[in-house]
Design a protein around this motif. Structure first.
Motif, PDB file in Angstrom:
ATOM      1  N   GLY A 123      43.281  41.889  38.339  1.00 30.31           N
ATOM      2  CA  GLY A 123      44.674  42.217  38.633  1.00 30.31           C
ATOM      3  C   GLY A 123      45.600  41.700  37.556  1.00 30.31           C
ATOM      4  O   GLY A 123      45.185  41.109  36.564  1.00 30.31           O
ATOM      5  N   GLY A 124      46.876  41.924  37.743  1.00 23.87           N
ATOM      6  CA  GLY A 124      47.859  41.482  36.767  1.00 23.87           C
ATOM      7  C   GLY A 124      48.912  40.607  37.413  1.00 23.87           C
ATOM      8  O   GLY A 124      48.688  40.004  38.460  1.00 23.87           O
ATOM      9  N   ASP A 125      50.084  40.526  36.778  1.00 25.99           N
ATOM     10  CA  ASP A 125      51.169  39.733  37.344  1.00 25.99           C
ATOM     11  C   ASP A 125      51.573  40.254  38.715  1.00 25.99           C
ATOM     12  O   ASP A 125      51.904  39.490  39.618  1.00 25.99           O
ATOM     13  CB  ASP A 125      52.376  39.755  36.410  1.00 25.99           C
ATOM     14  CG  ASP A 125      52.159  38.863  35.197  1.00 25.99           C
ATOM     15  OD1 ASP A 125      51.472  37.845  35.328  1.00 25.99           O
ATOM     16  OD2 ASP A 125      52.678  39.199  34.123  1.00 25.99           O
ATOM     17  N   ARG A 126      51.582  41.583  38.847  1.00 24.61           N
ATOM     18  CA  ARG A 126      51.794  42.199  40.156  1.00 24.61           C
ATOM     19  C   ARG A 126      50.445  42.771  40.585  1.00 24.61           C
ATOM     20  O   ARG A 126      50.073  43.863  40.182  1.00 24.61           O
ATOM     21  CB  ARG A 126      52.860  43.293  40.071  1.00 24.61           C
ATOM     22  CG  ARG A 126      54.263  42.753  39.771  1.00 24.61           C
ATOM     23  CD  ARG A 126      55.287  43.882  39.796  1.00 24.61           C
ATOM     24  NE  ARG A 126      56.648  43.387  39.752  1.00 24.61           N
ATOM     25  CZ  ARG A 126      57.379  43.279  38.635  1.00 24.61           C
ATOM     26  NH1 ARG A 126      56.851  43.642  37.471  1.00 24.61           N
ATOM     27  NH2 ARG A 126      58.616  42.824  38.687  1.00 24.61           N
ATOM     28  N   PRO A 127      49.694  42.011  41.397  1.00 22.44           N
ATOM     29  CA  PRO A 127      48.292  42.375  41.629  1.00 22.44           C
ATOM     30  C   PRO A 127      48.132  43.702  42.362  1.00 22.44           C
ATOM     31  O   PRO A 127      48.826  43.982  43.344  1.00 22.44           O
ATOM     32  CB  PRO A 127      47.787  41.212  42.502  1.00 22.44           C
ATOM     33  CG  PRO A 127      49.012  40.645  43.145  1.00 22.44           C
ATOM     34  CD  PRO A 127      50.114  40.821  42.149  1.00 22.44           C
ATOM     35  N   SER A 128      47.219  44.525  41.854  1.00 24.08           N
ATOM     36  CA  SER A 128      46.894  45.803  42.486  1.00 24.08           C
ATOM     37  C   SER A 128      45.483  46.200  42.061  1.00 24.08           C
ATOM     38  O   SER A 128      44.954  45.703  41.063  1.00 24.08           O
ATOM     39  CB  SER A 128      47.896  46.894  42.068  1.00 24.08           C
ATOM     40  OG  SER A 128      47.864  47.095  40.673  1.00 24.08           O
ATOM     41  N   ASP A 129      44.859  47.072  42.827  1.00 25.96           N
ATOM     42  CA  ASP A 129      43.496  47.566  42.549  1.00 25.96           C
ATOM     43  C   ASP A 129      42.507  46.417  42.364  1.00 25.96           C
ATOM     44  O   ASP A 129      41.547  46.533  41.599  1.00 25.96           O
ATOM     45  CB  ASP A 129      43.483  48.448  41.291  1.00 25.96           C
ATOM     46  CG  ASP A 129      44.437  49.630  41.404  1.00 25.96           C
ATOM     47  OD1 ASP A 129      44.536  50.182  42.511  1.00 25.96           O
ATOM     48  OD2 ASP A 129      45.075  49.973  40.408  1.00 25.96           O
ATOM     49  N   VAL A 130      42.730  45.313  43.053  1.00 29.67           N
ATOM     50  CA  VAL A 130      41.914  44.135  42.804  1.00 29.67           C
ATOM     51  C   VAL A 130      40.503  44.269  43.365  1.00 29.67           C
ATOM     52  O   VAL A 130      39.557  43.704  42.808  1.00 29.67           O
ATOM     53  CB  VAL A 130      42.598  42.866  43.339  1.00 29.67           C
ATOM     54  CG1 VAL A 130      43.696  42.406  42.404  1.00 29.67           C
ATOM     55  CG2 VAL A 130      43.146  43.085  44.743  1.00 29.67           C
ATOM     56  N   ALA A 131      40.324  44.989  44.453  1.00 33.47           N
ATOM     57  CA  ALA A 131      38.988  45.104  45.044  1.00 33.47           C
ATOM     58  C   ALA A 131      38.030  45.809  44.085  1.00 33.47           C
ATOM     59  O   ALA A 131      36.901  45.345  43.864  1.00 33.47           O
ATOM     60  CB  ALA A 131      39.059  45.845  46.374  1.00 33.47           C
ATOM     61  N   GLU A 132      38.470  46.910  43.504  1.00 36.45           N
ATOM     62  CA  GLU A 132      37.606  47.633  42.566  1.00 36.45           C
ATOM     63  C   GLU A 132      37.331  46.796  41.317  1.00 36.45           C
ATOM     64  O   GLU A 132      36.196  46.749  40.815  1.00 36.45           O
ATOM     65  CB  GLU A 132      38.257  48.966  42.185  1.00 36.45           C
ATOM     66  CG  GLU A 132      37.412  49.820  41.252  1.00 36.45           C
ATOM     67  CD  GLU A 132      36.032  50.119  41.806  1.00 36.45           C
ATOM     68  OE1 GLU A 132      35.076  50.151  41.001  1.00 36.45           O
ATOM     69  OE2 GLU A 132      35.900  50.300  43.041  1.00 36.45           O
ATOM     70  N   GLN A 133      38.359  46.129  40.806  1.00 37.36           N
ATOM     71  CA  GLN A 133      38.145  45.261  39.644  1.00 37.36           C
ATOM     72  C   GLN A 133      37.182  44.121  39.984  1.00 37.36           C
ATOM     73  O   GLN A 133      36.373  43.719  39.159  1.00 37.36           O
ATOM     74  CB  GLN A 133      39.472  44.681  39.174  1.00 37.36           C
ATOM     75  CG  GLN A 133      40.413  45.710  38.562  1.00 37.36           C
ATOM     76  CD  GLN A 133      41.717  45.061  38.107  1.00 37.36           C
ATOM     77  OE1 GLN A 133      41.721  44.040  37.438  1.00 37.36           O
ATOM     78  NE2 GLN A 133      42.841  45.654  38.488  1.00 37.36           N
TER      79      GLN A 133
END
Length: 384
Positions: A123-133
């Motif tokens: 994820g990044g500073d605004r976390p998203s798509d974290v499960a796939e990553q």
């Protein structure tokens, strides 16, 4: 003993400052003195240390130089001075190890381990798509991950914000299973009332630790936050000396300290901080979203610190858009990750060989990284 005769500083992408120190015998040592987003300020601090004190001094008297750099000024501590000292300290240890033909950890008592576990950012500073990553990084061999808990958050926010953070962690936990560590970084952007709510909401998904639940200036709130969870509390990336860490050891709320080898006075100081932590049964996971010299310095201290349990590293982190850690190494294999671990470098000095030609080439680029300034819906400044 060799003498310090020259130094050079290189601002390089993505946001790093490298220091090259040379002795009269031709030995070269490297350090990484930087405050992310304030590299020009720290550069001036390093120049002042060399021009006012270090040039012409014996390179091997590292402890004495540390004391003179720290105590030689009436005003001391803080991110700029301690980061300047840190980079100088790293470079002097690199010189000493190379001149004696041994890795730095041999000079600090010898290795207590052969390798150390590392974690990978998702994820990044605004976390998203974290499960796939998360799935991708575990498939790549990592056994531990770290993610931001939230984006900007109000001092007193709504239930949906808390639920969104818990949902992200739940999705990552479901994606990777129970054998993977997941650190959750609050990034100091959360107020005390929201930190209490968040640590309770995240606890069912067993974070490896919650990091910097409040800013270091609010460490007095940590015991109250810790009372709301059994999750280990981690902090320390914005703490710069053993004196900063003393209070958190004494109040007993922190389980993991995260000193930064490029901010907290370098190898000399972090070795002492680690020993203090060991006496309080506190683990260490050095902060390192930086370059290869900082990471090599961390690994030398990890090697001889029995309470070090995991190491941050910045390969493929979201900040590294222009250059990455391995690009600056003559032999990138020194940081090969296998089964979620990295071997402790055992070549002389810091154990790495910097590609000096590449450093000089990259230093010609325009490097001007600053973190964003976030704002709340009402226009007031938010913590980043």
């Amino acid at each position: 003993m060799s003498e310090i005769v020259d130094y050079e500083l290189f601002e390089v992408p993505p946001r790093w400052l490298f220091l090259r120190v040379e002795t009269d015998e031709g030995t070269v040592g490297w350090g990484e003195p930087v405050v992310e987003g304030r590299s020009k300020t720290v550069r001036t601090g390093v120049e002042e240390l060399f021009e006012s004190y270090l040039l012409g001094k014996e390179a091997g008297r590292i402890e004495d130089h540390w004391q003179a750099m720290y105590r030689g000024g009436f005003y001391r501590g803080g991110p700029v001075l301690m980061s300047a000292i840190a980079g100088v300290d790293q470079a002097l240890w690199d010189v000493k190890g190379k001149e004696l033909g041994v890795p730095v950890h041999d000079l600090l008592g010898g290795a207590a381990r052969d390798r150390i576990r590392v974690y990978q950012w998702i994820g990044g500073d605004r976390p998203s798509d974290v499960a796939e990553q998360a799935r991708e990084q575990v498939d790549a061999g990592f056994t531990a991950l770290k993610m931001n808990a939230t984006e900007e958050i109000e001092r007193v926010d709504d239930p949906a914000t808390v639920d969104a953070a818990a949902t992200r962690l739940r999705e990552v936990r479901e994606a990777v299973g129970d054998e993977v560590g997941i650190g959750v970084d609050f990034h100091g952007r959360v107020s005390k009332p929201m930190a209490k709510r968040l640590v309770e909401a995240l606890a069912p998904y067993d974070p490896m630790f919650v990091e910097e639940p409040v800013l270091s200036g609010n460490n007095d709130a940590l015991p109250e936050i810790a009372a709301h969870t059994t999750t280990p509390i981690a902090t320390g990336e914005r703490m710069y000396s053993r004196w900063d860490f003393k209070e958190v050891f004494e109040d007993g709320a922190v389980d993991v300290i995260q000193p930064d080898l490029s901010h907290a006075g370098g190898i000399t100081e972090v070795r002492k901080i680690a020993a203090m932590a060991e006496a309080y049964d506190v683990a260490m996971a050095p902060h390192c979203p930086l370059g290869p010299i900082a990471l090599a310095s961390c690994l030398q201290v990890d090697a001889c610190s029995p309470n070090a349990f995991i190491q941050e590293q910045s390969l493929d982190i979201h900040y590294n858009e222009a250059s990455d850690v391995l690009d600056y190494l003559a032999d990138p294999s020194v940081f090969d990750y296998e089964d979620g671990y990295v071997q402790i470098p055992d070549a002389p000095g810091l154990g790495i060989e910097i590609d000096e030609e590449y450093v000089r080439q990259q230093a010609e680029e325009d490097v001007d990284w600053h973190n964003p300034v976030w704002r709340h819906a009402d226009g007031s400044v938010a913590e980043w």
